[in-house]
Design a protein around this motif. Structure first.
Motif, short mmCIF file in Angstrom:
data_model
loop_
_atom_site.label_atom_id
_atom_site.label_comp_id
_atom_site.label_asym_id
_atom_site.label_seq_id
_atom_site.Cartn_x
_atom_site.Cartn_y
_atom_site.Cartn_z
N ARG A 224 6.06 35.54 49.07
CA ARG A 224 5.47 36.83 48.71
C ARG A 224 4.16 36.53 47.99
O ARG A 224 4.18 35.94 46.91
CB ARG A 224 6.43 37.61 47.81
CG ARG A 224 5.85 38.89 47.23
CD ARG A 224 5.82 40.01 48.26
NE ARG A 224 5.26 41.23 47.68
CZ ARG A 224 3.97 41.59 47.84
NH1 ARG A 224 3.15 40.85 48.52
NH2 ARG A 224 3.52 42.71 47.29
N CYS B 93 12.87 38.68 45.28
CA CYS B 93 11.88 39.72 45.08
C CYS B 93 12.62 41.02 44.79
O CYS B 93 13.60 41.35 45.45
CB CYS B 93 11.00 39.89 46.32
SG CYS B 93 9.78 41.21 46.12
N ALA B 94 12.13 41.76 43.78
CA ALA B 94 12.76 43.03 43.42
C ALA B 94 12.76 44.00 44.61
O ALA B 94 13.57 44.92 44.68
CB ALA B 94 12.04 43.66 42.24
N ASN C 118 8.83 38.77 40.91
CA ASN C 118 7.45 38.99 40.50
C ASN C 118 7.06 38.28 39.21
O ASN C 118 5.91 37.87 39.05
CB ASN C 118 7.20 40.51 40.38
CG ASN C 118 5.74 40.84 40.20
OD1 ASN C 118 5.28 41.01 39.09
ND2 ASN C 118 4.99 40.88 41.30
N TYR D 198 6.42 47.52 40.49
CA TYR D 198 7.61 46.99 39.81
C TYR D 198 8.12 47.90 38.70
O TYR D 198 8.58 47.45 37.66
CB TYR D 198 7.39 45.55 39.36
CG TYR D 198 7.17 44.66 40.56
CD1 TYR D 198 8.23 44.21 41.32
CD2 TYR D 198 5.87 44.36 40.99
CE1 TYR D 198 8.02 43.46 42.47
CE2 TYR D 198 5.65 43.61 42.14
CZ TYR D 198 6.73 43.17 42.88
OH TYR D 198 6.53 42.45 44.01
MO LIG Z 1 8.22 40.41 44.54
#
Ligand SMILES: [Mo]
Ligand SMILES: Nc1nc2c(c(=O)[nH]1)N[C@H]1C(S)=C(S)[C@@H](COP(=O)(O)O)O[C@H]1N2
Length: 435
Positions: A120, A166-167, A267, A292
């Motif tokens: 990412r 990753c969220a 992140n 986020y």
């Molecule tokens: Mo992410």
């Protein structure tokens, strides 16, 4: 047994239906017990009976193979060429701000091979000269420092296995099941053995001032991606890493230096780490305000939602790996939690009415992927496979309906809902959501 009929089952009964675990038996014992009753062609090991004589030599058994120096850096067999990271082209405007998903359907353990670790990036993958790379630590510290890679390698080394998720993993599924794929719905998680130096060791070196409560961590990519982290987390288990599964970090993962923040959303695991500044309040960077954060049904936003809540998914069978024919199988999957260790994983084959406890495979590590399996005799009938993890704090993985109840459906991040795989009589597998 279409999903529609399951949708009419009140949520409550799906959740409270007593788990009546069948007596757990070893796979072989179960296999033996079932042999008599399974129709021919059941998956009981070898597919065809062995003949009396050894097999005829294939072409590769009749000549010399390649010599040892033809591949100074190894790579997978050519026949595994389809086992690759993939992206969803319509998801992002350019590949420099894109995501590549790890092929979970082809992975067998808890460690992600370096070439298959998801990616990412917000501003592409920089090509950094390690001799030129510096890490600056300043702000509310006694002795601000600029460290080069040689300096960093001199500090005491730690090695830990942790996942990074990753969220936004599963973010495309908040409103409805969209993509019929394990890779695209869950592939923004990977797990590696990381080596580096504890952030607390570096902070001890510079001397944290009493007023310091937060750290701003920043990357050397064109995005200068940065986040605020509470000092407590920095001193707890964060690691500044230079190695991934025994070799130098891959450029995609932050070469030559990245921050690993165990159990927290991807992140904050800043890649290409170049600066750490201590302060007394958070910085409210783009990545913790506009992005986020999670818009809630009442119009407010959840912010600083760092923790990865417990989540699990069945990796076999899955849309990419359908069932062959009725018979004995092993349901396989992965579970993880940012809270620490996985305590238990339950598996259902009827859409969450009945649950059986799966076997957890060692090692069960804190903030790492944990593998689970459960023997399953598929009778060739439609089925709805689900897994549900419970972590060591007692937290239970929610259904998508429960998540929507508490957070609405405008979110992107932190979808840790139970995944349902619908099995059709031909063995094909579909991504569905139950009410
Ligand atoms: Mo992410
Ligand atoms: N400097 C920098 N760090 C970064 C990013 C980035 O674009 N730049 N992306 C973040 C995001 S959103 C995630 S999910 C993880 C992904 O790590 P990976 O690419 O090693 O899987 O890195 C994080 N760290």
């Amino acid at each position: 047994m279409q999903p529609e009929s399951w949708r009419s089952i009140p949520l409550v009964s799906r959740l409270t239906a007593a788990a009546k675990p069948l007596a757990r038996r070893g796979f072989l014992k179960l296999s033996a017990a079932l042999t008599g009753s399974i129709a021919l062609g059941a998956n009981s090991g070898s597919a065809e009976p062995a003949p009396a004589s050894p097999p005829a030599d294939a072409p590769w058994s009749q000549s010399l193979g390649a010599g040892v120096v033809d591949r100074p850096y190894g790579r997978p067999a050519d026949h595994e060429a389809g086992v690759i990271r993939r992206n969803v082209p319509w998801l992002t405007a350019t590949t420099e701000s894109s995501i590549s998903f790890s092929p979970l359907q082809d992975l067998h353990g808890i460690i992600t091979p370096n070439g298959l670790f998801f990616e990412r990036h917000h501003a592409g993958r920089p090509d950094i000269d390690p001799d030129q790379h510096r890490l600056m630590i300043h702000g509310l510290v006694e002795r601000p420092l600029v460290l080069n890679m040689k300096d960093i390698l001199r500090f005491p080394q730690v090695t830990r296995i942790h996942f990074i998720e990753c969220a936004a993993n599963g973010g495309m599924e908040w409103r409805a099941a969209q993509l019929n794929s394990l890779q695209f719905n869950h592939g923004m998680i990977s797990c590696a053995e990381w080596s580096g130096v504890r952030l607390s060791t570096l902070l001890e070196e510079v001397g944290v001032k009493k007023q310091a409560k937060w750290a701003m961590v920043e990357g050397a990519d064109g995005a200068h991606m940065n986040r605020s982290l509470p000092l407590d987390k920095c001193l707890d288990d964060c690691i500044v890493v230079y190695a991934q599964n025994g070799e130098a970090l891959r450029p995609e993962q932050g070469y030559p230096l990245r921050l690993v923040v165990p159990g927290w959303e991807g992140n904050v695991n800043i890649k290409w780490l170049r600066r750490i500044k201590l302060g007394d309040k958070p910085w409210f960077s783009r990545e913790e305000t506009s992005k986020y954060t999670d818009p809630m049904p009442d119009g407010t936003s959840r912010g600083f939602t760092w923790l990865i809540d417990a989540k699990s998914v069945i990796t076999f069978p899955c849309p990419e790996k359908p069932l062959d024919r009725a018979g004995l199988y092993e349901i396989r999957g992965l579970a993880w939690t940012g809270n620490g260790k996985v305590k238990r994983v339950d598996v259902s084959t009827d859409g969450g009415i009945n649950w059986q406890t799966a076997r957890l495979h060692e090692p069960v590590l804190s903030k790492a992927l944990t593998k689970f399996t459960l023997p399953w005799h598929w009778d060739g009938q439609p089925a709805l496979l689900e897994s549900r993890v419970i972590d060591e704090t007692g937290y239970v993985q929610p259904t998508i309906a429960q998540l929507r109840n508490s957070r609405g459906s405008n979110s992107v991040y932190h979808n840790n809902a139970i995944q349902t795989w619908q099995i059709k009589p031909d063995g094909s597998v579909f991504n569905v959501q139950l009410a």
